[in-house]
Design a protein around this motif. Structure first.
Motif, PDB file in Angstrom:
ATOM      1  N   SER A  52       6.345  -4.174   9.939  1.00  0.00           N
ATOM      2  CA  SER A  52       6.299  -4.606   8.534  1.00  0.00           C
ATOM      3  C   SER A  52       5.695  -5.991   8.366  1.00  0.00           C
ATOM      4  CB  SER A  52       7.689  -4.550   7.918  1.00  0.00           C
ATOM      5  OG  SER A  52       8.578  -5.355   8.652  1.00  0.00           O
ATOM      6  N   ASN A 110       1.890  -5.113   8.988  1.00  0.00           N
ATOM      7  CA  ASN A 110       1.496  -3.882   8.307  1.00  0.00           C
ATOM      8  C   ASN A 110       0.631  -2.994   9.215  1.00  0.00           C
ATOM      9  OD1 ASN A 110       1.805  -2.234   6.092  1.00  0.00           O
ATOM     10  ND2 ASN A 110      -0.092  -2.904   5.146  1.00  0.00           N
ATOM     11  N   HIS A 163      -3.932  -1.884   9.405  1.00  0.00           N
ATOM     12  CA  HIS A 163      -3.923  -1.106   8.166  1.00  0.00           C
ATOM     13  C   HIS A 163      -5.327  -0.880   7.611  1.00  0.00           C
ATOM     14  CE1 HIS A 163      -4.061  -5.252   6.788  1.00  0.00           C
ATOM     15  NE2 HIS A 163      -4.544  -4.799   5.656  1.00  0.00           N
TER      16      HIS A 163
END
Length: 76
Positions: free
Chosen positions: A40, A43, A64
């Motif tokens: 997190s 990402n 990402h």
């Protein structure tokens, strides 16, 4: 949190994507994909592998910015 079962990396799911599945043998069969997790803070998606001694290490990380399809474990 839902467990990730499989990721497919690349723009063409059927024709050119690389598929990584938890439990899949990799590196010539010497390691198994232990788990796939989403980081997190960055990402990104991270793939961890384990060897026959059950030592777990980070193997690959995908940012990402790369097209990725995610499949989750669904227990009914």
């Amino acid at each position: 949190m839902i467990d990730i079962r499989k990721i497919s990396v690349g723009p063409d799911y059927k024709g050119g994507a690389m598929h990584y599945i938890v439990g899949q043998k990799v590196l010539g069969g010497s390691h198994d994909i232990y788990c796939i997790k989403k980081n997190s803070s960055t990402n990104s998606l991270e793939i961890f592998i384990s060897n026959e001694k059950k030592e777990v290490t980070l193997w690959k990380e995908f940012s990402h910015t790369i097209p990725i399809s995610i499949e989750f474990n669904i227990d009914f």
